[in-house]
Every structure is written in C-alpha cells, then in structure tokens.
Design a protein around this motif. Sequence first.
Motif, PDB file in Angstrom:
ATOM      1  N   GLY A 105       1.048  -1.355   0.074  1.00 60.07           N
ATOM      2  CA  GLY A 105       0.060  -0.020   0.015  1.00 60.07           C
ATOM      3  C   GLY A 105       0.950   1.196  -0.034  1.00 60.07           C
ATOM      4  O   GLY A 105       1.804   1.375   0.758  1.00 60.07           O
ATOM      5  N   ASP A 125       0.477   4.684   1.288  1.00 58.71           N
ATOM      6  CA  ASP A 125      -0.451   5.242   2.379  1.00 58.71           C
ATOM      7  C   ASP A 125       0.094   6.577   2.540  1.00 58.71           C
ATOM      8  O   ASP A 125       1.161   7.119   2.167  1.00 58.71           O
ATOM      9  N   SER A 180      -2.797   2.221  -4.297  1.00 60.17           N
ATOM     10  CA  SER A 180      -2.900   3.575  -3.040  1.00 60.17           C
ATOM     11  C   SER A 180      -3.945   3.033  -1.963  1.00 60.17           C
ATOM     12  O   SER A 180      -5.062   2.518  -2.601  1.00 60.17           O
ATOM     13  N   VAL A 181      -3.649   3.111  -0.904  1.00 63.45           N
ATOM     14  CA  VAL A 181      -4.677   3.175   0.123  1.00 63.45           C
ATOM     15  C   VAL A 181      -4.923   4.442   0.993  1.00 63.45           C
ATOM     16  O   VAL A 181      -5.258   4.553   2.201  1.00 63.45           O
ATOM     17  N   ARG A 216      -6.570   8.048   2.190  1.00 69.85           N
ATOM     18  CA  ARG A 216      -7.899   8.272   2.619  1.00 69.85           C
ATOM     19  C   ARG A 216      -8.649   8.770   1.594  1.00 69.85           C
ATOM     20  O   ARG A 216      -9.995   8.474   1.402  1.00 69.85           O
ATOM     21  N   GLU A 271      -8.190   9.169  -2.019  1.00 71.20           N
ATOM     22  CA  GLU A 271      -7.726   8.667  -3.305  1.00 71.20           C
ATOM     23  C   GLU A 271      -8.247   7.368  -3.823  1.00 71.20           C
ATOM     24  O   GLU A 271      -8.023   6.145  -3.015  1.00 71.20           O
ATOM     25  N   ASP A 272      -8.831   7.362  -5.158  1.00 72.15           N
ATOM     26  CA  ASP A 272      -8.961   5.969  -5.550  1.00 72.15           C
ATOM     27  C   ASP A 272     -10.136   5.139  -4.587  1.00 72.15           C
ATOM     28  O   ASP A 272      -9.601   3.986  -4.179  1.00 72.15           O
ATOM     29  N   ARG A 273     -11.141   5.603  -4.314  1.00 68.49           N
ATOM     30  CA  ARG A 273     -12.192   4.858  -3.336  1.00 68.49           C
ATOM     31  C   ARG A 273     -13.420   4.472  -3.926  1.00 68.49           C
ATOM     32  O   ARG A 273     -13.929   5.288  -4.976  1.00 68.49           O
ATOM     33  N   ASN A 327     -14.911   4.051   7.299  1.00 60.31           N
ATOM     34  CA  ASN A 327     -14.774   4.459   5.916  1.00 60.31           C
ATOM     35  C   ASN A 327     -15.995   4.330   5.167  1.00 60.31           C
ATOM     36  O   ASN A 327     -16.242   4.815   4.096  1.00 60.31           O
ATOM     37  N   PRO A 356     -10.363   1.619  -0.871  1.00 58.83           N
ATOM     38  CA  PRO A 356      -9.461   1.715  -1.866  1.00 58.83           C
ATOM     39  C   PRO A 356      -9.416   0.612  -2.814  1.00 58.83           C
ATOM     40  O   PRO A 356      -9.815  -0.351  -2.698  1.00 58.83           O
TER      41      PRO A 356
END
Length: 613
Positions: free
Chosen positions: A76, A78, A262-263, A265, A267-269, A283, A288
């Motif tokens: 990840g 992070d 990416s993990v 917070r 981004e890319d969720r 969350n 992610p």
Amino acid sequence: MNRDRGAAGSDLSLGRADRLPRRSLVLGFLAVVLLASLFGASRAGAALDLAVRDFQNRVLAKFLPRVPDQPVVVVGIDEETVSRFREPLALWHPHLGEFLKAMAVAQPAVVGLDVVLPDRSFDWLLPGYDRRLLEGLLAARSGTTLVLGLTLDETGAARRIHPPYAAIAGAGAFGYVLLPIDDDNIVRRLPDTHDAGGRPVASLAGRMALGMGVAPAAGGISYALAPPAGYVPLQQVIDWFARGEHDALRAAFQGRPVLLGSVLRYEDRHFQPINLAPWERDNGLQVPGVMIQAQMLSTLVNHAVVRPAPAAAAVALCLAAGLLWFPALRLVPAVAACILAVAAILGIGAGMLHAGWRIDPSAAIAATLLALSGRWVVESLLEIRERRRLRRAFAGYVSPQMMEEILAGRIAGEPGGELRRVCVMFADVRGFTTLSEILPPQAVMRLLNRYFEAVTQAIHAEDGTISCFMGDGIMALFGAPKSMDNPSAKAFAAAQRMLVALTALNRALQEEGGRELEIGIGLNVGEAIVGHVGSRERHDYSAIGDTINAASRLEGMSKDVGFPLVCSHAVAAALGFPQGMADLGTRNVRGRSPMHVFGWGPASAGSGQAFRP
C-alpha cells in the motif's frame, strides 16, 4: 304447555366462512406468481436483489469467512509513504524501480501495479529517472510475472504508457484497472472478459490470474473469501530491499500474488458491500481500489467466482413461496409465516452464495408477501361478508350475546358441547290452548309476537340468551354462551323485568278490549352440557341435562302454587333468599325426585320493581 325438555335449543345452523373454490385458489396462486415475477424483473426488484445480496455477503463475511488457498498480498501507498517520498507520484521512478527490484528478489507468483506508469519521459527534467524505472522493470520481468495497470484517456481510448516501459513489460503484460460499478455506485462484479463487440478485454485482476494459470471469468466477486487483513507499506518493502533483508521479502511475498496500489484516505475509493479495509473503522464502506482489485484476484485464483444460479432455481423458489397462498391464516400466524418464509429464502440464498451461486430472491420475497397478505385480505373480506350474512340471517332469531359469540367464532360450527354452570329459564303463557280456540290464527300470531317482543327485551337486558321459542313458550340461558359470575341473579332480574313488561302489555291489551295474559316462569341453576347437537349439516345450539328438565317442571308447577315465578333452592340460595321469596317446601316433581322450591311474585315482594341482589 308441558313437555319434556331434556334437550332444547335454537334452530340455528352455523355456516363457516366461505372458502375459496379450487378454481379461485389456483387462479390466485398463478396471479401471485405472475405479479411476483414481474416485480423480480423490475428495477425495484433488481434493487432489492442487490440489497439482499449485500446483506448476505456481510453475514457470510462475518460469520462464515473462507480462508483463501491463495492469499493476495497488498503493498500500500499510504500517508506515511507519501510523507516520506516527497516527489509527485509521477516522479516516483526510483521508488517504483526499487519496489520492482525487491519483487525480483521476493519471487512472488505475479506482481500487478494498480498504479498507471507515466506516458512520457522525464529525463529532460531529471536525467537518469527513466533508467532507474527501466532497471526495475527488467529485474521484475526476470524474477516473476509482471502486469501493468491501464486506464482510459479523455477520448475513451487506452491511455498510453511510455513506450520503453511498455516494451520491457511485453505485449501480454497489461490489464485495465477500471472497475464495473453498479447503478447504486457499488462494485460487486468482476470486469467483463469481452466488450460489447465480442472482443476480449483484459483486466488487471484477470491478467494476473492468467499469469498464475487461471483463466479469467465474468461473474460476481466472492465476499465469502476473507480479504487481506492489512497491507505492507511500500516504504517497508523498499527498506527491506535497501537493508538486504531478502528473507523478510521472501517470507512476505514468495509464491503469492502481489498488488501495488494506493490506500490513501481520499484517493481511488469505491463503495463495497463489506469493508475490505479492516484497519479502517469509519470509511463508510468506501474502500481503496487496490483492495477491490485484490478481492477480484482472490476470487479468480481461488476459483470462487459467484455465478448466476440456473433460472429454474429462482422459479422453483418463487413457486414454493407462492404456495403460501393456499393456507388461510389469521393475521398473527400470517406475519409469523411471512417472517419464517423470508428468513428461509434469505438462508437459502446465503447458502448458495457461500457455495458460489447467486440466486435473486426478490421474486420469491414478493411472492411470500403477496401470497400471505393477499390471502389474508381475501379471507378478511370473506369474513366481513359472512358476518353480514349471519347478521342478516339470524339477527331476528338469536340474542345479541349469541350473535356476538357467533361473529367472534367462539361458538363452533361443529357438533359437540362443553359443561357449563347455567341458570335455565322456561316461561309459558297460561291458557294458551283456550286462547287459540277463541281467537283467529292471525290474531293469535300478533298477540304472541307482542308478548315475545316484550319478554325478549327483558331477557336481553340481563344478558340472557334465548335458546328457542316453542309455541307460546320460551327457553333462555344465563351463563352460556357467555359466562357469568352469578347467572341466577341475572335470570331472576330478567324474570322480574318480564313480569313488569307483562303488566304494561296487559294494560295495553285491556285498553284495546283484549284478553290479558298470564305467564309462568321456572328457574333452575346447575351444570348442563351446552353446545351444538345434531349432524354436521344441521345442528342446534342447545342445553342438555337434568338442570333443563327441572327448570321445565318448575315452570309447569307455577300455576299450581299460585306464584308466577318458581325457582329451585339452588337459585334462591344464589340470590341470598331475598325478601318476598316464599319457601314452598319440598314438592313432588313429575318425572324426577322431589325438589325444595321457592315462589316469587310482585305481590309477595310488595313491589313491581325488578329485584337487584
């Protein structure tokens, strides 16, 4: 009028609530199944299917998780990684190169980058940057299978990767990182393996699975598989490599599929049915993208793709639920049956989902609700119609109390009875035979109806039930079908009301020039069998037993003892031997043993008012 009355009763044949004919039952069942199927095919049904499946996935993930045979490891990027590597991500060539070199040492089964590599060279800005990433790509290609992530540009075409990077990776080393999002913005499906034109489309997870010898497939993501419990931070991997801790690298990654992504917070969720990032508690199920890619890959390589169940299974479930139309249930049992049926449908669906089969339950749930609620509504309407029919048919023949018991269903429509303590009243018009010889039949009928109207009101006023009319006689029950604390008191008060009403009727008859009426009343209290007597097709609500015989004999005795009302010692005792009650001693009674009897009349009481013990 003297006759045996060991069994007397109302001429009442109760009808049961109309039952639906077989044709109507079958048509109703077909209608339920058809409407449920239409609902299942609608947008609302599809939304319910998704919501139910999400719930089932959460239950399975919590209570029945499967440990994957091929666990996926996530590396990840992070917040700590970003704070350590200060360059923009587009300039992370050295760090990505070091990561890829570390993978060459760790020898994972396959490495996938959920990070899109640059589309141009940055050597003009920082000489040597391209070389460091190229070296990492070459190292990774030599030690493992490498898959690079692809995305689309603003025109909808595949976004290019800088040609030297693409050349080193090779023609078959690319997969789209795009996720299939449902209408409610939740990702539940694996990417399609072909586009609308039938051309093959490679996804990142699909290409990685192929690198492990597993053919990619379309279907649902399995959430019964336990997701990765966490991730390995990118800077940790680079530190292991920098310090030469190759054993740590192999322990973490050797022989396993590895995903880098990416993990961060914000981004890319994307939304998921369950939380695939267990280290995050708040969350809102927005996880992610790399964790979703990992779950997709785990689904493929662990052969856990969720496939649609055969259509026959959903049809059978809907038909089975529709069978709930046939039993006619009351409200509470219907609600209980609904809860149990829906729970069974959800349980069957969860079991199939755990086994890798998806069955859409919306049609079966709709069939359950339609069958039970629809049948309950139909039965309620039939019951209302039956109540109205009974009220119209019997209102003139039974007491309000009897009608209340009939409508409430507390009087069974089948032959049989129960033992009750009742006070039985018999009343006859004295000299009725002579009266019938003098008056025309029409005049006799009118006179009887006026008399019965008066005494019926008196009996009903004390909650008595008129069991039957027999010529000029009347039989009433106190304590059945509705129980009473002291049926004798009610019966005695009703008898007094009858005598007061008779006085008023005689006054009117005298003014009309007619003949006055005299009546005799007999009261006896005791146990009797009360209920229906007869066949299933025709039966009367009756009271049977010696208590009834004795009451009839006491009424016949009234003209000999000079009192309009004669009662047994048991009745007098239940009344507390009131003032005006004359003790007539023990008297012979025709057809049975002698009885201790008491007499009462308005003159002996000194008043015409009704007695209230």
